[in-house]
Structures are given as structure tokens and as C-alpha cells.
Enzyme design. Structure first.
Site, mmCIF file in Angstrom:
data_model
loop_
_atom_site.group_PDB
_atom_site.id
_atom_site.type_symbol
_atom_site.label_atom_id
_atom_site.label_comp_id
_atom_site.label_asym_id
_atom_site.label_seq_id
_atom_site.Cartn_x
_atom_site.Cartn_y
_atom_site.Cartn_z
ATOM 1 N N GLU A 1 -9.658 -3.688 1.841
ATOM 2 C CA GLU A 1 -8.403 -2.999 1.152
ATOM 3 C C GLU A 1 -7.227 -4.161 0.826
ATOM 4 O OE1 GLU A 1 -7.889 1.418 2.731
ATOM 5 O OE2 GLU A 1 -9.014 0.114 4.120
ATOM 6 N N ARG B 1 -16.919 4.787 19.435
ATOM 7 C CA ARG B 1 -17.624 4.065 20.250
ATOM 8 C C ARG B 1 -17.819 4.708 21.813
ATOM 9 N NH1 ARG B 1 -14.636 -1.302 19.025
ATOM 10 N NH2 ARG B 1 -13.057 0.541 18.805
ATOM 11 N N GLY C 1 -13.527 5.897 9.254
ATOM 12 C CA GLY C 1 -12.772 5.093 10.212
ATOM 13 C C GLY C 1 -11.993 6.295 10.929
ATOM 14 N N ASN C 2 -10.821 6.106 11.501
ATOM 15 C CA ASN C 2 -10.147 7.089 11.803
ATOM 16 C C ASN C 2 -9.898 8.422 11.073
ATOM 17 O OD1 ASN C 2 -9.684 6.404 14.675
ATOM 18 N ND2 ASN C 2 -8.313 4.543 13.818
ATOM 19 N N ILE D 1 -16.336 2.977 11.389
ATOM 20 C CA ILE D 1 -17.712 3.574 11.747
ATOM 21 C C ILE D 1 -18.709 3.201 11.119
ATOM 22 C CG2 ILE D 1 -18.853 5.843 12.315
ATOM 23 C CD1 ILE D 1 -15.935 7.070 12.775
ATOM 24 N N GLY D 2 -18.543 3.454 9.635
ATOM 25 C CA GLY D 2 -19.803 2.996 8.749
ATOM 26 C C GLY D 2 -20.170 1.688 8.935
ATOM 27 N N GLU D 3 -19.232 0.637 9.062
ATOM 28 C CA GLU D 3 -19.777 -0.871 9.212
ATOM 29 C C GLU D 3 -20.349 -1.016 10.552
ATOM 30 O OE1 GLU D 3 -16.299 -3.170 8.207
ATOM 31 O OE2 GLU D 3 -15.897 -1.987 6.567
ATOM 32 N N ASN D 4 -20.149 -0.348 11.467
ATOM 33 C CA ASN D 4 -20.857 -0.581 13.088
ATOM 34 C C ASN D 4 -21.644 0.502 13.613
ATOM 35 O OD1 ASN D 4 -18.993 -3.158 13.167
ATOM 36 N ND2 ASN D 4 -17.545 -1.691 13.064
ATOM 37 N N ARG E 1 0.764 -1.162 0.106
ATOM 38 C CA ARG E 1 -0.034 0.215 0.200
ATOM 39 C C ARG E 1 0.898 1.225 0.129
ATOM 40 N NH1 ARG E 1 -2.868 3.035 4.802
ATOM 41 N NH2 ARG E 1 -4.321 4.356 3.659
ATOM 42 N N ASP F 1 -12.452 8.342 19.979
ATOM 43 C CA ASP F 1 -13.087 6.934 19.564
ATOM 44 C C ASP F 1 -14.537 6.929 19.535
ATOM 45 O OD1 ASP F 1 -14.109 4.044 20.095
ATOM 46 O OD2 ASP F 1 -11.931 3.534 19.925
HETATM 47 P P1 ADP Z 1 -8.678 2.903 10.565
HETATM 48 O O1 ADP Z 1 -9.139 4.303 9.688
HETATM 49 O O2 ADP Z 1 -7.593 3.398 11.527
HETATM 50 O O3 ADP Z 1 -8.572 1.530 9.571
HETATM 51 P P2 ADP Z 1 -11.121 1.851 11.246
HETATM 52 O O4 ADP Z 1 -11.853 1.656 10.096
HETATM 53 O O5 ADP Z 1 -11.029 0.608 12.323
HETATM 54 O O6 ADP Z 1 -9.953 2.698 11.489
HETATM 55 O O7 ADP Z 1 -12.333 2.541 12.339
HETATM 56 C C1 ADP Z 1 -11.719 2.939 13.516
HETATM 57 C C2 ADP Z 1 -13.213 3.651 14.236
HETATM 58 O O8 ADP Z 1 -14.091 2.747 14.172
HETATM 59 C C3 ADP Z 1 -12.889 4.088 15.645
HETATM 60 O O9 ADP Z 1 -13.631 5.580 15.778
HETATM 61 C C4 ADP Z 1 -14.021 3.138 16.324
HETATM 62 O O10 ADP Z 1 -14.670 3.820 17.601
HETATM 63 C C5 ADP Z 1 -15.118 3.143 15.416
HETATM 64 N N1 ADP Z 1 -15.869 1.619 15.751
HETATM 65 C C6 ADP Z 1 -15.451 0.428 15.621
HETATM 66 N N2 ADP Z 1 -16.531 -0.545 16.267
HETATM 67 C C7 ADP Z 1 -17.554 0.500 16.281
HETATM 68 C C8 ADP Z 1 -18.919 0.433 16.767
HETATM 69 N N3 ADP Z 1 -19.517 -0.900 17.377
HETATM 70 N N4 ADP Z 1 -19.665 1.476 16.911
HETATM 71 C C9 ADP Z 1 -19.296 2.578 16.917
HETATM 72 N N5 ADP Z 1 -18.079 2.920 16.252
HETATM 73 C C10 ADP Z 1 -17.259 1.914 16.173
#
Ligand code: ADP
Length: 399
Positions: free
Chosen positions: A383, A283, A208-209, A330-333, A89, A281
Site C-alpha cells: 500500500e 498465528r 490482515g487484522n 494472513i493471506g501472504e503467510n 492515507r 492473532d
Molecule cells: P494489518 O491489517 O494490521 O496491516 P497484517 O496485514 O500485518 O495486519 O496481518 C496481521 C495478521 O497476519 C495477524 O492475524 C497475524 O497473525 C497474521 N500472520 C502474520 N504472519 C503469519 C503466519 N506466518 N501465519 C499465519 N498468520 C500470520
């Protein structure tokens, strides 16, 4: 069956994420993370056959040592014989790379030249390439760029309203990031929803972050929210996203900030963390907002409002909308954020289906609105698979 395993490397300044992907089955055979490289207590965490293990490294061990240990591990687990390529990447491909590329001395030179646009990322990516080239000298190495998918944007979308010479002489323009993820989820959504790729209007939100939104018309990126750097656009975990550029002057003139301090402020101390004064974060922010923490609730509201505004703006280049995709951690959860964003966008004909929204979490995909056209859909990103697939295709072409 010919072997089809690809080692995927994602090298950061003090970390190295790795995975071995079987590009035929899509299975992840090994995955892991070397972290705190160059620091006092570096380590490698990995997962193999569902088992999690830890390898301690010596103080100050860096990428070279981490890759040497990874080579040992790959051999020990007998995963080396089926490897056909290493996929890297690479964050910034500038205007040079519109697609993934076999790494040659010319490609290394072009990535090096682009380093001024991504001084934190590209040099780290090059470290990974160099270490992998010496460790896996018999394998083709392929670079997959975060920016490549967005090279289809028109000047209308990618130019800033700055003096044109800054673009011509210094490459100051919008490039966009998360391209591998936007490309993957949009192609998946088009398949799942049975859309006609050459006549489709899709918006993907990678949250995500880092967070970005991309407008994808007929399978091609036509606009995206991140710019020359991944700081532009949406509110993120610790990044501000868009602000009035005049604030820079106010901070320097009135508050004596240095350029470096402003960079840290905007990249590391802003976003959800800055507004909530609690956490980056999502969550934690959601839980605290539910418990009555007012600044956490405000952070959540601003995050969703800005995201919805950006999505609505991207209906302009598309001229309509077939599907809005949510992906990333965030989008997935986060059913909470998705519901808030969709509520802002009700004028587009979107209405959340609560049961479907709750069902599409923790790796499950699916439409989350009452309607299917237009709809909002959750598509988990992958990815690593995209990188492995591109690497495998380019490696096959070499034969
Ligand atoms: P990166 O951009 O580092 O790959 P990720 O795609 O793993 O990060 O996303 C991280 C974010 O997803 C964090 O803000 C985390 O709190 C959020 N997240 C993960 N699980 C949940 C959940 N169940 N509900 C809300 N947010 C979540």
C-alpha cells in the site's frame, strides 16, 4: 535522474505509520511507527539501512510532536532534499473521491464532511495532514483514499435494502475499504498471469487484522465485502463481520447492552478472538488449533468457511473466475488458511499444490494451485508504494 522520494503517512488515532519510498526503484528508504501518541509512554520506532532505532517521546506527546521529530529525523538522515511530495492515507473518501487528490482547502473540507462516516479514522487522518502541511509546507500533499477504488461499484452492489432517503440524505450505503491494496494486488496479478485487463475476472482477498474480499472485473471493483464501515463482511481478528441485524435489538432489549457496548462487542471482542476466547492473532489460533484447542480450531473453520462463501458469491458479478488472490498478513503467510479455503472452492476447478503453497510465504509471490486457469495466487501487498506512486504522479502534474 530527477528526485522521486515520497513521504507516506498513515495517521491513526494514537499512531502514525511513516515511510519514505523511492518511487523509481520502489525501495523503502525509511520506515517506522510512532505509537501510543497522547498516552503516557509514546515512542517512535524506525528502520533505516536495516538498522532499527527507538526515539522516546515525552508523556502525552501527540501527532504534532511526532511529526516534528520525524522532520528532524528526515533532515538528520539527509533524506529531505529528494522529497517531492507527502502522500496521506485517508480512510474514508465517501462518494466525493473516486481517485487520489491534491490536498487543497476544498479537499480538506470534503474529508471533514466525510468524518461522520469514519469518526475514528478521518479526524486522525486530518491531524496528520495538518501537521505535515506545517512541517513540509513546500511540498504538495496528496490524499489517497481507502474507498476510492470501490467507487466503480453499481447501485445494485452498493445500496442497502433500507429506505432510500437514508442513502440520499445521510450517505448510508456500502463504500468498501482496503481499496489501495485490492487495486495494487489485482494489477500485479493481471501482470504476473498475463491476463487481458479489459477482459479479466479477479477476486482479491486482503486478510490482515481487518479482512475484505473484492470482485474486480476488467480491472475495476464491482463488489466488495466491507460496507459503510469496515465491520461488514468476513470474520476478522476482532470484528464479527456479517451478523443478523436483529441481534442488535436482542442485545439492547434482552441483555441491556448500550449502543456503545454493542459497538465494542462487534468491533473489538468478536471474530477470531470472540470465537476462540483465546486470541485475535491468526498465528496463535493456528498453533493452538494444531495443539488440540477446540475453540481455536472452530474459529479457524468459521473464518475459512465464511471467506470461501464470500469468494464463491463474487463469482456472480464476475460471471466466472480467472484468479483468486491472497494478500495481507494472513493471506501472504498462512498456507493453512489458503489450503482450507481453496478446498472449499474445488467446484470452481481450484486444487491446492502443497509445495507451491508452502513456497509462497514470507514475502514470496506465486501461483499456489495445480492449475493456472483459474488459479489461486499469492501477491504481497504494498500500500505504501501505491500511495507514494499516486502522490508522485499528482505532484508531477503540478509542475
Ligand atoms: P494489518 O491489517 O494490521 O496491516 P497484517 O496485514 O500485518 O495486519 O496481518 C496481521 C495478521 O497476519 C495477524 O492475524 C497475524 O497473525 C497474521 N500472520 C502474520 N504472519 C503469519 C503466519 N506466518 N501465519 C499465519 N498468520 C500470520
Amino acid at each position: 535522474m530527477p528526485s522521486s522520494h515520497v513521504l507516506v503517512l498513515n495517521c491513526g488515532s494514537s499512531s502514525l505509520k511513516f515511510a519514505i519510498i523511492d518511487t523509481v526503484s520502489g525501495d523503502e528508504l525509511l520506515s517506522g511507527l510512532a505509537e501510543r501518541l497522547g498516552e503516557l509512554d509514546p515512542q517512535i520506532k524506525y528502520k533505516f539501512n536495516g538498522d532499527k532505532q527507538l526515539i522516546a517521546l515525552s508523556p502525552n506527546d501527540a501527532h504534532q510532536t511526532a511529526i516534528a521529530k520525524l522532520v528532524e529525523l528526515v533532515k538528520q538522515l539527509q533524506l529531505d532534499s529528494n522529497l517531492i511530495a507527502v502522500g496521506h492515507r485517508v480512510v474514508h473518501g465517501g462518494e466525493h473521491f473516486t481517485k487520489s487528490a491534491l490536498i487543497t482547502p476544498d479537499v480538506i473540507e470534503a474529508i471533514t464532511k466525510t468524518s461522520s462516516l469514519a469518526p475514528l479514522h478521518n479526524p486522525a487522518n486530518l491531524l496528520g495532514i495538518e501537521a505535515a502541511q506545517s512541517a513540509f509546507s513546500h511540498l504538495p500533499q496528496i490524499a489517497v483514499f481507502d474507498t476510492a477504488f470501490h467507487q466503480s461499484m453499481s447501485p445494485e452492489a452498493f445500496l442497502y435494502a433500507l429506505p432510500y432517503t437514508l442513502y440520499k440524505q445521510h450517505g448510508i450505503r456500502r463504500y468498501g475499504f482496503h481499496g489501495t491494496s485490492h487495486a495494487f494486488v489485482s494489477a500485479e496479478a493481471i501482470k504476473i498471469l498475463d491476463l487481458n485487463e479489459t477482459n479479466s475476472k479477479v477476486i482479491s482477498a486482503h486478510l490482515g487484522n481487518g479482512c475484505s474480499v473484492t470482485a474486480i472485473k476488467n480491472g475495476k471493483s464491482v463488489d466488495t465485502s466491507m460496507g459503510m464501515t469496515p465491520l461488514e463482511g468476513l470474520v476478522m481478528g476482532t470484528r464479527s463481520g456479517d451478523i443478523d441485524p436483529g441481534i442488535f435489538n436482542y442485545l439492547t432489549e434482552q441483555l441491556n447492552y448500550s449502543a456503545k457496548q454493542i459497538d465494542t462487542l462487534l468491533n473489538k471482542e468478536s471474530g477470531l478472538l470472540g470465537i476462540s476466547e483465546l486470541s485475535n492473532d491468526c498465528r496463535t489460533i493456528e498453533e493452538s488449533a494444531a495443539d488440540g484447542h477446540q475453540q481455536a480450531a472452530l474459529a479457524l473453520d468459521i473464518f475459512c468457511y465464511r471467506l470461501a462463501k464470500q469468494i464463491a458469491a463474487f463469482v456472480v458479478p464476475l460471471g466466472g473466475l480467472d484468479a483468486l488472490i491472497f494478500t495481507g498478513g494472513i493471506g501472504e503467510n498462512s498456507d493453512v488458511i489458503r489450503a482450507k479455503v481453496v478446498a472449499h472452492l474445488s467446484f470452481l476447478g481450484l486444487e491446492i499444490d502443497n509445495d507451491k503453497n508452502l513456497a509462497a510465504r514470507f514475502g514470496s509471490e506465486g501461483v499456489i494451485t495445480k492449475q493456472t486457469a483459474p488459479c489461486a495466487i499469492v501477491v504481497p501487498t504494498n500500500e505504501e508504494w501505491m500511495i507514494a506512486n499516486d502522490a508522485a504522479n499528482i505532484a508531477q502534474e503540478q509542475k
